[in-house]
Each structure stands twice: as C-alpha cells, then as structure tokens.
Design an enzyme around this catalytic site. Sequence first.
Site, mmCIF file in Angstrom:
data_model
loop_
_atom_site.group_PDB
_atom_site.id
_atom_site.type_symbol
_atom_site.label_atom_id
_atom_site.label_comp_id
_atom_site.label_asym_id
_atom_site.label_seq_id
_atom_site.Cartn_x
_atom_site.Cartn_y
_atom_site.Cartn_z
ATOM 1 N N GLU A 155 0.816 -1.215 0.000
ATOM 2 C CA GLU A 155 0.000 0.000 0.000
ATOM 3 C C GLU A 155 0.853 1.270 0.000
ATOM 4 O O GLU A 155 0.534 2.236 -0.673
ATOM 5 C CB GLU A 155 -0.927 -0.011 1.227
ATOM 6 C CG GLU A 155 -1.971 1.088 1.187
ATOM 7 C CD GLU A 155 -3.013 0.902 2.280
ATOM 8 O OE1 GLU A 155 -3.541 -0.224 2.397
ATOM 9 O OE2 GLU A 155 -3.283 1.860 3.012
ATOM 10 N N ASP A 156 1.934 1.264 0.754
ATOM 11 C CA ASP A 156 2.652 2.517 0.990
ATOM 12 C C ASP A 156 4.036 2.631 0.365
ATOM 13 O O ASP A 156 4.705 3.639 0.538
ATOM 14 C CB ASP A 156 2.801 2.750 2.505
ATOM 15 C CG ASP A 156 1.460 2.947 3.185
ATOM 16 O OD1 ASP A 156 0.512 3.323 2.482
ATOM 17 O OD2 ASP A 156 1.370 2.715 4.408
ATOM 18 N N ASP A 158 -3.216 -4.476 13.217
ATOM 19 C CA ASP A 158 -2.948 -3.162 12.636
ATOM 20 C C ASP A 158 -3.763 -2.096 13.380
ATOM 21 O O ASP A 158 -3.243 -1.073 13.827
ATOM 22 C CB ASP A 158 -3.327 -3.220 11.145
ATOM 23 C CG ASP A 158 -3.001 -1.939 10.404
ATOM 24 O OD1 ASP A 158 -2.003 -1.289 10.757
ATOM 25 O OD2 ASP A 158 -3.754 -1.605 9.467
HETATM 26 MN MN MN Z 1 -0.691 -0.548 9.048
#
Ligand code: MN
Length: 725
Positions: free
Chosen positions: A82-83, A145
Amino acid sequence: MYENSGVEKVYLDKVEEIFTHHEDERGILTQAFEFALNAHSGQLRKSGEPYIIHPISVAYIIDEWGFDTESIMAGFLHDTVEDTDVTYQDVEGRFGKSVADLVDGVTKLGHVVYQSREEEQMEDLRKMFIAMAKDIRVIVIKLADCTHNIRTIEFKSVEKQRKKALEIMEIYAPLAHRLGMQSAKWELEDRSLKVLDPVGYEEIDSYLRDRSETFSKFLDRTKKDIENKLREQGVQGQVKARLKQIYSIYRKLYGQNLTFSEIYDICATRVIVKDLASCYAVLGLIHDLYTPVPGRFKDYISSPKPNGYKSLHTVVIGKEGIPFEVQIRTEEMDRTAEYGIAAHWKYKGGLKGEQKEEAFAWVRQLLENQQDVEPEEFVQSIKVDMFADEVYVFTPGGKVINLPQGSTPIDFAYAIHSEVGNSMVGARVNGKIVNFDYKLKNGEIVDIITSKTSDGPKRRWLQIVKTNSAKTKIRQWYKKERREENIEEGRTELERELRVNLLFDDFSDEEVKNKVLERLKVANLDDLYAGIGYGGMTVAKVVTKVKEEAARLAKTREALDPEKLIKKPKKPSGTNGVVIEGIDNILVKFAKCCNPLPGDRIVGFITRGSGASIHRADCPNVARGMGDGESEGRWVKAYWADTRHQTFDVPLVVEIKTRVGAISDIISVFTNMHINVGKLNGRDMEDGISRYNIEAGVNSIEQLDLLMNRIRKISGVSDVQRTHE
Ligand code: MN
C-alpha cells in the site's frame, strides 16, 4: 545488528523476541523483517519515528496472540504494497502466495475513483471480506494493525482520530468479538471509547479509580472465600477476580440507562476448573456460599454463543450485600473465551478440516447478504449481521437457530429457507399465534405456518425484519415476481421524493434524465422504477444524482448564455447551520410549526422582509404552501450545513404516571446524555397521568431519537412525542 537503521532499541528487542519464539523459522522471519525495513526506509510516522516501528509492533501483537509464522511475516509486510513501491508480485516471489494474499487482503484498493466516501469504504471492506473468506488470518492482521494504530492515535489530527475510532468501534471490535478474541476486543473498545467520548470514559475511569481500594479488598476476599470453599470440598480450580471492562460499564450506563449501583458485574470472578462436571459442581458450591440472584443464571455451556463462547454465568450477593458475577468454565473454554479463534493457533496448530469450514461459513454468509446492498447501507448491515447480542430460538424439531436480537418470526422463516419465508402466512411461538412483528426471545419454540395459496411476502415486511438475509430474500422475490407492481411502486415513490426536493421539473429534462440513468447504470426508466420498487436501489441515491446532474447542466447552460456571462456565480453559504441554495447571507429562522432538526429533510420559504423560514419537508404547511399559486415561487431548496456544534430546541411532551420522583427521573436522562433542558412545565391530568412539556437542546435527529428512547424506558412513561407547537 540493525544499529544503523535508526530504529530504537526497544523495537529491535521486540524483533529479536519474535525471532526467539520461532527459532526454526528465524531465517524466513528475518528476511521478511529486512524486506519491510528496506521498503519503508526513509518513511516516518506522524510521531516522527521511523515507519518500520509500526509493522514491527503489528507483527509483535500477532505473535502475542499466538498466530503462525506466515501471519507474523504478513504483519511485517502488511503496509509494503500500500505505501511503498513494492508490488504483490514482489512479495509473492520472495515469500510465497499465502503471505502475499494476506498482505493483499489488508491493502486498500487505491487508484480507483469513487463517487463517495461510503462507496470507497465499502469497496475496501468488501475486498477484505472476500480475502477473509479464503483465509481468516487476513482479519487477524487487520485487527493487529488497528490495535497498534489506536494505541498510538494521539499523533493524528482530532478528526482522523474520531474517524479511526468510529471505524474500530463499528467494524473491527465486532469482528474481534465474532472471532471470540475477547482481550483484543476489549482493548479496541476501551481505547476507541476514550477518543469518541472522553468525558464518558473519564467518568467511569475515575469512578473505578476512586473506589479502587474498596474494590480490590472485595475482590481479594471473595477470591479467598471461594478458594477456601473449593479446597474444603476437594475441587481443583483456579480463581481469578477482576473489574469489568470500561466499555461494557459504559454500555450499561448509557445504553441501558442503569446507574453504577445497578450494574451487577463491575466486580467479576472467574473459576477455572479441570473438567465439565466440575463446572456444575462449582456452581452448586457458589450458590451454597452466596445467595444467587434469581433469573441471572446463564448456561452457555449447553447452548454456546455463536462465536464459540462457553461458560456458566451466575450473579450472587456477596457478604457485604454487593452483587457480583461469577463465571465458571474449564481451562479449554477459558482459552477459547480469551483468544477465540487464535486459540486454535496458540494451542492446536491452526484450524483443521471441518473447523475451517465452520470458521468461514459466517463470512461467506455475510458476503452473500451484501450482494444487493447500497454502499450507504453496507456498513450498517454488516454491523447488524455481526452484532454481538443474539437470540437463540428453536424449530419444533429442536434445531437451534441463532438470530440477531430483535428478530421476528419472518427472520426465522427466511433463516430456515426462502420457500418457508415466501409462503409464510402466520407463526406460533410456544404454541401461541403471534404477530409478524413479534420480537423473538431466547429459548422460544417457533413454528412457521405456511400455505400453498399464500401470495408471497408483503412489502411492509421489509420494515419489520431485522436480518439482511431476510431482506435480501424478500427483495429477490419481488424482483422476480412483481415487475409491474415494482415499476408502479417505484415511480410513485420517486416522484413524491422529487417533488419534496423540488427536483421534479429537473428530472423531466431529457438531458438530466439520461445522464442520471447512465450514472446509475440502468438501461431505461422502467428498470429504474423497478429497482426502487423492489428495494435494490434507494430513492435517496437517485435524488442525489438528479440534484448533481441538474446543477451541472444549469452551470453549462449558464456558461453558454452570453447575457449571464457577466454575472458572478453564487456560492451557497451557511447561516445558522442551514444552506439556502443560491442565496447568500440570508437571515434564517426555524419555523415554529414543525421545528426542523438536522437530519430532517427541509425546504425554505422566502418571507416578506424577514429572511427565510425553514420548514420540515413533510410539514403540512409546506404541502399547503406549495400548492398555493401566489407563494409558489418563494419556496427554495435548503439543506443542512455542518451543525455538529450547534444545538436546537425541540419541544417534547412526555406523559408519565403521576408519582414522586417522576420529573427527576426524566431530568436525569437529560443530564446523563449531556442534553440541555430548555423550558419545562408540567401538570397532573385527571386520570393519574402527568404531562410534561420539555424543550430539549439536541444537535441531531439521532440524538433526539436516542433521548426519546431512553425516556420511554423510564418506569410509568406512556408516551413521548415531538410536538408541533
Ligand atoms: Mn498498518
């Protein structure tokens, strides 16, 4: 070893601790950690620390919960796709398909443009649920998370804090509950509550702190008394005593409107024994030692909760007259209660065969129920489907059916089979005929009466049923069986709504109409009506699209009109929490005939000389006024601006049996909810009823509904109404 990474020693120690728990797999775990360290290098968290401390903490939590190496690896890697520049293929190539799928399951979709935030949230959630249906560990990664994010939430903006806390409260804590992961659930709830209602949280926290000495003395003595009794009788067992979780106290105070002294289980004691037979033996000993409170015994061993929870619960009166709860269960039941699904990994090396099927069945069911649902409804319906409180009822043949609290015989019928629901003509509960909207209670035997000549489900059932599966099945029936009727129904409903929103003429415009059909992806007007008629499409969604398209078209036409080119475009602005379309800075008053509240649909009326008055769209004066030729043109579109920080005085009338303390009971509901009381007057009527007129300073319809519900629960209250004077 990683001294140059800039990562603080405490975190590197955590990494080492994980590795030592899994010496056999140290190699692959190290690779996953280093891969993440590399990918996130240079990234910082809001706190200014290196980003990698987040994945480290997530992996650490997953390890604490007892999950396997693949889950821990996914914890390290969960934000890489995602990042960072890392792709699914990169992860798959290095660590295999199942780790890559776990990471992918918690990766947001991104790069897709959605029409609304709800739609975006829904698509992300749907993706996660689909991944969960294949591998339940996806949600474990996500829960870890969330846990680390909420532990470190103070670095985010207030708005982001609230958004995250709300999401956890609405979706992730219930999911943790569904998986039976009680400790995880408690932490998520308490921390979210602290963000969402800091005042309420502090009230309970300080209550517990102030009495901590009394409570701990009480818990200690109770523990000793029970231990002595067990020893005396030669029963092996371990006694634990603790205070109740803050959020569950909160729910009793505010949800059930109890006072601290009415909560039985602030102090809870647990007896953990070797085997099943000892559970019932200990129950006898406890009831011998203390006086049991009648009606408070629950046997979750013979009928376990749907998430697998098993235990005996009883409430007894302690030596000082303080009631408290005792839970009795075996070691294995206790592990399942604490860790839920995680216990299968911690103690049994993962899920096997049939267990796997069972663990996933509800996820699949959830997905199935969501197929026809609008984004706005999706999150709501997920909440209902997962919600903690359930009732257990029986078929005449003795089969147990679990349904959400508030379910009706119709829900029951559809839970058995669509055909049973579709041909249902009545229902018996414990042998007696009941209404269709009867709310089922634990342990009842439900017998559905069907008939071959039934003409199918009724539309009003959609308002009565609680479960989404029943809703979906009823809609499916209508979709298939009743097209003509759906078209008629849908047309009427849409036209009425367009009139109320003053959009009827806009929708008659061919260009607007075609644009709307195109955006809603329906082929023609009949399909649109039919969709509304069977409930697959909400009117609100259509109205929004019409509004947007009409505004867009008006703009283009204006731009093309040479005379209007010099005119400055008008921007709506809010006054007093209300935006009037096309008019700036107009004085706004709320009509006394209907006292609109945020959340109500509203329209404005331009008065002569004193600004605009805002009415509820369903106010009788609006219908009358709009039909009146002279003033017709003075009605304008209006909607609510952000009104979170504003309150509105709403007159209420409460009827309650005349008694001492009636008014203070009513007022305490206001005070508990932090709602201001405006004017208040009351009088005793002839028939032993007192009537109070109270002005409530509320900020939304939701708050008003909640307030009225709580007032209704006060003993002796026969009526609560929002009045029009
Ligand atoms: Mn995370």
